[in-house]
Design an enzyme around this catalytic site. Structure first.
Site, PDB file in Angstrom:
ATOM      1  N   ALA A  88      29.464  43.154  44.462  1.00  0.00           N
ATOM      2  CA  ALA A  88      30.473  43.931  45.187  1.00  0.00           C
ATOM      3  C   ALA A  88      29.781  45.082  45.894  1.00  0.00           C
ATOM      4  CB  ALA A  88      31.531  44.461  44.234  1.00  0.00           C
ATOM      5  N   LYS A  99      34.111  43.800  49.353  1.00  0.00           N
ATOM      6  CA  LYS A  99      32.993  42.869  49.429  1.00  0.00           C
ATOM      7  C   LYS A  99      32.771  42.485  50.901  1.00  0.00           C
ATOM      8  CE  LYS A  99      32.687  39.472  46.629  1.00  0.00           C
ATOM      9  NZ  LYS A  99      31.246  39.739  46.673  1.00  0.00           N
ATOM     10  N   GLY A 101      29.697  43.038  52.540  1.00  0.00           N
ATOM     11  CA  GLY A 101      28.592  43.756  53.177  1.00  0.00           C
ATOM     12  C   GLY A 101      27.515  42.790  53.658  1.00  0.00           C
ATOM     13  N   GLU A 108      33.186  33.546  49.733  1.00  0.00           N
ATOM     14  CA  GLU A 108      33.244  34.170  48.405  1.00  0.00           C
ATOM     15  C   GLU A 108      34.663  34.153  47.857  1.00  0.00           C
ATOM     16  OE1 GLU A 108      29.531  37.354  48.465  1.00  0.00           O
ATOM     17  OE2 GLU A 108      31.489  38.037  49.120  1.00  0.00           O
ATOM     18  N   LYS A 126      27.920  51.503  42.581  1.00  0.00           N
ATOM     19  CA  LYS A 126      28.950  50.882  43.434  1.00  0.00           C
ATOM     20  C   LYS A 126      30.355  51.339  43.036  1.00  0.00           C
ATOM     21  CE  LYS A 126      26.148  47.952  45.718  1.00  0.00           C
ATOM     22  NZ  LYS A 126      26.119  46.536  45.550  1.00  0.00           N
TER      23      LYS A 126
END
Ligand code: A5P
Length: 231
Positions: A88, A99, A101, A108, A126
């Site tokens: 994440a 999510k 990036g 996903e 995170k």
């Protein structure tokens, strides 16, 4: 040479997630550096070939999983995954995630949705108080008419940038564009999730809400904090 503290944290999270992986399982593997550490941990645990089937959410994950000796399978409509593991970019106290990036959000979300259980592996850095603080929300859009999709997004997400690739706009594994959007400070992520799903041209977005049951948050000292949904 000292190992990168973020890698130490990812490895710690990966080792914790490995505890949930059992022989004969069918698992889903997302994408990103933390998940790739999970693949490494699986390969180390079963050096003669892991007795595990896996669905990969990105081309890179697919390659690494193959090298590790996992049996790669497809979501054929009848396969239910025992467990999905993914990284994440941001995680809040309610276990809501941003999510995408790395650009693999659509696949996903499909993989995570095919699993009975979904756990997150990430560095503890995170964890955030507010989703969107210091990180843009990726929104995967159709290439056709994308400026128009961006115009329609503007009421909800006023500042959307087309993600750049090496040679023109970035293309996802599914061949779509990504708009990286500022999530306004007063936005309600649950409401944004629903609104985005209704918008023509938006194929998926990086808010993963109500999906993860647990997050393993690795620390630079090698420890792991566990965040459970509803606690
Ligand atoms: C991939 O598109 C993402 O959703 C990743 O899961 C996320 O960006 C985390 O990646 P890292 O583990 O590389 O930070």
């Amino acid at each position: 040479m000292h190992e990168d503290p973020k890698d130490v944290a990812r490895e710690a999270a990966a080792a914790a997630a490995l505890e949930l992986v059992e022989p004969d399982m069918a698992i889903g593997l997302g994408s990103g550096r933390a998940v790739w550490k999970v693949i490494g941990a699986i390969a180390e645990r079963w050096p003669d070939g892991p007795p595990i089937r896996a669905v990969a959410a990105s081309e890179r994950t697919h390659e690494l999983a193959l090298t590790a000796g996992l049996e790669l399978v497809e979501l054929d409509g009848s396969l239910e995954l025992d467990l999905a593991i993914d990284g994440a970019d941001q995680i809040d106290a309610e276990l809501r995630l941003i999510k995408g990036g790395g650009g693999a959000l659509l696949r996903e979300k499909i993989v995570v949705s095919a699993a009975r259980r979904f756990v997150v592996v990430a560095e503890d850095s995170k964890r955030v108080d507010r989703l969107g603080q210091g990180f843009r929300l990726p929104v995967e859009v159709a290439r056709f008419g994308w400026p128009d999709t961006r115009r329609r997004l503007a009421d909800l997400l006023p500042d959307a940038e087309l993600r750049a690739g090496d040679d023109g706009p970035y293309l996802t594994d599914e061949g779509h564009y990504i708009l990286d959007c500022v999530l306004p400070a007063d936005a309600d992520p649950d409401a944004v999730d629903l609104e985005l799903k209704r918008m023509p041209g938006v194929l998926e977005h990086g808010l993963f809400i109500g999906l993860a049951e647990r997050a393993f948050l690795g620390r630079a000292d090698g420890g792991v904090d566990v965040l459970e949904r509803g606690t």
